[in-house]
Design a protein around this motif. Structure first.
Motif, PDB file in Angstrom:
ATOM      1  N   MET A  61       1.129  -1.513  -0.304  1.00 33.82           N
ATOM      2  CA  MET A  61       0.062   0.229  -0.224  1.00 33.82           C
ATOM      3  C   MET A  61       0.639   1.485   0.085  1.00 33.82           C
ATOM      4  SD  MET A  61      -2.998  -1.440   2.501  1.00 33.82           S
ATOM      5  CE  MET A  61      -4.462  -0.440   1.908  1.00 33.82           C
ATOM      6  N   ALA A  62       0.533   2.259  -0.699  1.00 29.69           N
ATOM      7  CA  ALA A  62       1.625   3.571  -1.413  1.00 29.69           C
ATOM      8  C   ALA A  62       1.644   4.212   0.201  1.00 29.69           C
ATOM      9  CB  ALA A  62       0.871   4.367  -2.478  1.00 29.69           C
ATOM     10  N   GLY A  63      -0.160   3.832   1.065  1.00 28.33           N
ATOM     11  CA  GLY A  63      -0.182   4.804   1.594  1.00 28.33           C
ATOM     12  C   GLY A  63       1.447   4.719   2.963  1.00 28.33           C
ATOM     13  N   ASP A  64       0.962   3.104   3.735  1.00 28.01           N
ATOM     14  CA  ASP A  64       1.865   1.976   4.423  1.00 28.01           C
ATOM     15  C   ASP A  64       3.152   2.419   3.703  1.00 28.01           C
ATOM     16  OD1 ASP A  64      -0.283   1.424   6.052  1.00 28.01           O
ATOM     17  OD2 ASP A  64      -0.479  -0.486   4.631  1.00 28.01           O
ATOM     18  N   LYS A  65       3.848   2.549   2.647  1.00 31.52           N
ATOM     19  CA  LYS A  65       5.072   2.744   2.139  1.00 31.52           C
ATOM     20  C   LYS A  65       5.438   3.681   2.095  1.00 31.52           C
ATOM     21  CE  LYS A  65       8.458   2.494  -1.790  1.00 31.52           C
ATOM     22  NZ  LYS A  65       7.635   2.213  -3.135  1.00 31.52           N
ATOM     23  N   ASP A  66       4.514   4.817   2.415  1.00 32.75           N
ATOM     24  CA  ASP A  66       5.239   6.154   2.878  1.00 32.75           C
ATOM     25  C   ASP A  66       5.722   6.761   3.983  1.00 32.75           C
ATOM     26  OD1 ASP A  66       5.354   6.523  -0.511  1.00 32.75           O
ATOM     27  OD2 ASP A  66       3.160   7.644   0.224  1.00 32.75           O
ATOM     28  N   THR A  67       4.904   6.332   4.534  1.00 35.44           N
ATOM     29  CA  THR A  67       3.907   6.112   6.113  1.00 35.44           C
ATOM     30  C   THR A  67       6.054   5.934   6.763  1.00 35.44           C
ATOM     31  OG1 THR A  67       2.307   6.170   6.163  1.00 35.44           O
ATOM     32  CG2 THR A  67       3.587   5.789   8.547  1.00 35.44           C
ATOM     33  N   LEU A  68       5.501   3.871   6.345  1.00 34.04           N
ATOM     34  CA  LEU A  68       7.191   3.759   6.876  1.00 34.04           C
ATOM     35  C   LEU A  68       9.104   4.408   6.349  1.00 34.04           C
ATOM     36  CD1 LEU A  68       6.009   0.593   6.386  1.00 34.04           C
ATOM     37  CD2 LEU A  68       6.909   1.304   8.434  1.00 34.04           C
ATOM     38  N   ILE A  69       8.641   5.033   5.180  1.00 34.76           N
ATOM     39  CA  ILE A  69      10.364   5.607   4.647  1.00 34.76           C
ATOM     40  C   ILE A  69      10.224   7.113   5.287  1.00 34.76           C
ATOM     41  CG2 ILE A  69      10.577   6.894   2.510  1.00 34.76           C
ATOM     42  CD1 ILE A  69       9.939   4.425   0.523  1.00 34.76           C
ATOM     43  N   SER A  70       8.861   7.759   5.767  1.00 33.49           N
ATOM     44  CA  SER A  70       8.934   8.539   6.179  1.00 33.49           C
ATOM     45  C   SER A  70      10.134   8.592   8.442  1.00 33.49           C
ATOM     46  CB  SER A  70       7.520   9.502   6.898  1.00 33.49           C
ATOM     47  OG  SER A  70       6.907   9.160   7.220  1.00 33.49           O
ATOM     48  N   MET A  71       9.579   7.127   8.464  1.00 35.25           N
ATOM     49  CA  MET A  71       9.927   7.130   9.690  1.00 35.25           C
ATOM     50  C   MET A  71      11.458   6.359   9.822  1.00 35.25           C
ATOM     51  SD  MET A  71       6.804   4.215  11.045  1.00 35.25           S
ATOM     52  CE  MET A  71       5.381   5.022  11.937  1.00 35.25           C
ATOM     53  N   ALA A  74      13.814   0.068  -0.076  1.00 31.44           N
ATOM     54  CA  ALA A  74      14.101  -1.546   0.421  1.00 31.44           C
ATOM     55  C   ALA A  74      13.707  -2.250   0.840  1.00 31.44           C
ATOM     56  CB  ALA A  74      15.796  -1.850  -0.722  1.00 31.44           C
ATOM     57  N   ARG A  75      14.002  -1.633   2.458  1.00 31.06           N
ATOM     58  CA  ARG A  75      13.352  -3.018   2.947  1.00 31.06           C
ATOM     59  C   ARG A  75      12.109  -2.871   3.337  1.00 31.06           C
ATOM     60  NH1 ARG A  75      16.400  -5.537   7.004  1.00 31.06           N
ATOM     61  NH2 ARG A  75      18.309  -4.704   6.185  1.00 31.06           N
ATOM     62  N   VAL A  76      11.623  -1.596   2.973  1.00 29.34           N
ATOM     63  CA  VAL A  76      10.328  -1.249   3.578  1.00 29.34           C
ATOM     64  C   VAL A  76       8.772  -2.081   2.457  1.00 29.34           C
ATOM     65  CG1 VAL A  76       8.533   0.248   3.638  1.00 29.34           C
ATOM     66  CG2 VAL A  76      10.362   1.088   4.722  1.00 29.34           C
ATOM     67  N   GLU A  77       9.847  -2.415   1.046  1.00 25.40           N
ATOM     68  CA  GLU A  77       8.973  -2.565  -0.242  1.00 25.40           C
ATOM     69  C   GLU A  77       9.623  -3.986   0.384  1.00 25.40           C
ATOM     70  OE1 GLU A  77       7.955  -2.085  -2.560  1.00 25.40           O
ATOM     71  OE2 GLU A  77       7.937  -0.785  -3.261  1.00 25.40           O
ATOM     72  N   TRP A  78       9.959  -5.016   0.354  1.00 27.17           N
ATOM     73  CA  TRP A  78      10.264  -5.967   1.309  1.00 27.17           C
ATOM     74  C   TRP A  78       9.279  -6.336   2.220  1.00 27.17           C
ATOM     75  CZ3 TRP A  78      14.672  -8.279   4.947  1.00 27.17           C
ATOM     76  CH2 TRP A  78      14.469  -9.333   5.484  1.00 27.17           C
ATOM     77  N   ALA A  79       9.120  -5.816   3.224  1.00 28.24           N
ATOM     78  CA  ALA A  79       8.339  -5.912   4.603  1.00 28.24           C
ATOM     79  C   ALA A  79       7.295  -5.713   4.135  1.00 28.24           C
ATOM     80  CB  ALA A  79       8.630  -4.752   5.557  1.00 28.24           C
ATOM     81  N   LEU A  80       6.205  -5.173   2.865  1.00 23.79           N
ATOM     82  CA  LEU A  80       5.386  -5.074   2.600  1.00 23.79           C
ATOM     83  C   LEU A  80       4.901  -6.229   1.971  1.00 23.79           C
ATOM     84  CD1 LEU A  80       4.574  -1.213   1.791  1.00 23.79           C
ATOM     85  CD2 LEU A  80       3.712  -2.265   3.246  1.00 23.79           C
ATOM     86  N   LYS A  81       5.903  -6.356   0.754  1.00 32.38           N
ATOM     87  CA  LYS A  81       5.392  -7.868   0.815  1.00 32.38           C
ATOM     88  C   LYS A  81       5.777  -9.372   1.297  1.00 32.38           C
ATOM     89  CE  LYS A  81       6.827 -10.101  -4.274  1.00 32.38           C
ATOM     90  NZ  LYS A  81       7.637 -10.049  -5.202  1.00 32.38           N
TER      91      LYS A  81
END
Length: 192
Positions: free
Chosen positions: A1-11, A16-23
């Protein structure tokens, strides 16, 4: 989800780690993805094509085992997992039992207690005799409270009356002093 991805990156997490975790978590939300990132913090990020939901489903299976163990523990205590029902709320600090959350909340506000738990103890309804006794006790408490309030009101009224009289006397005294000063000024003006 783009919102979760953006939130995690903003944290401050690595994209790359965020992509891995979401998948790996199957895009089930922010919390599972963050848990995955924190659990696998020291590991290298695998190739995005090789990542599947298998790691998260293994964790899910472990949770199911925990749930089964909890259900077995409840059964061993003599209660089926689905049959337990909270019938009251108990204050952990004083042990009082309440019929509903509104009464427990009132108790919390009045006493300052903040630790409550659900209880399987059922509060039995009052008999007619107990109801009459409680009603008589409440009426007696109300009459005592009214009597105390009447005494306090009388004291307050007496104090306010004393203040009013003092203010009146002070006002009369000020008026007399003012008249005296005016008379003295008029007398001085006549002399001139």
């Amino acid at each position: 989800m783009a919102g979760d991805k953006d939130t995690l990156i903003s944290m401050g997490f690595d994209p790359a780690r965020v992509e891995w975790a979401l998948k790996a978590t199957g895009n089930r939300g922010l919390q599972p993805a963050m848990d995955h990132i924190l659990e696998n913090e020291g590991q290298a990020v695998p190739d995005p094509g090789s990542v599947s939901e298998s790691s998260s489903s293994a964790r899910k299976d472990n949770m199911d085992v925990d749930d089964d163990e909890d259900a077995e523990a409840l059964k061993s205590l003599g209660a089926a997992a689905g049959n337990i029902e909270a019938k009251s709320i108990k204050c952990s600090q004083c042990g009082k039992i309440f019929r509903n959350t509104a009464l427990a909340q009132f108790h919390a506000e009045k006493s300052g207690h903040d630790q409550f738990e659900e209880s399987t103890e059922e509060i039995k309804p009052l008999t007619e005799e107990e109801k009459k006794q409680k009603l008589a006790e409440l009426r007696q408490k109300m009459s005592e409270k009214r009597a105390r309030q009447a005494v306090e009101d009388a004291k307050e009224q007496k104090a306010s009356e004393a203040l009013r009289r003092k203010a009146g006397k002070d006002m009369i005294k000020i008026k007399e002093e003012l008249k005296l000063k005016q008379a003295q000024q008029e007398a001085e003006q006549r002399k001139r």
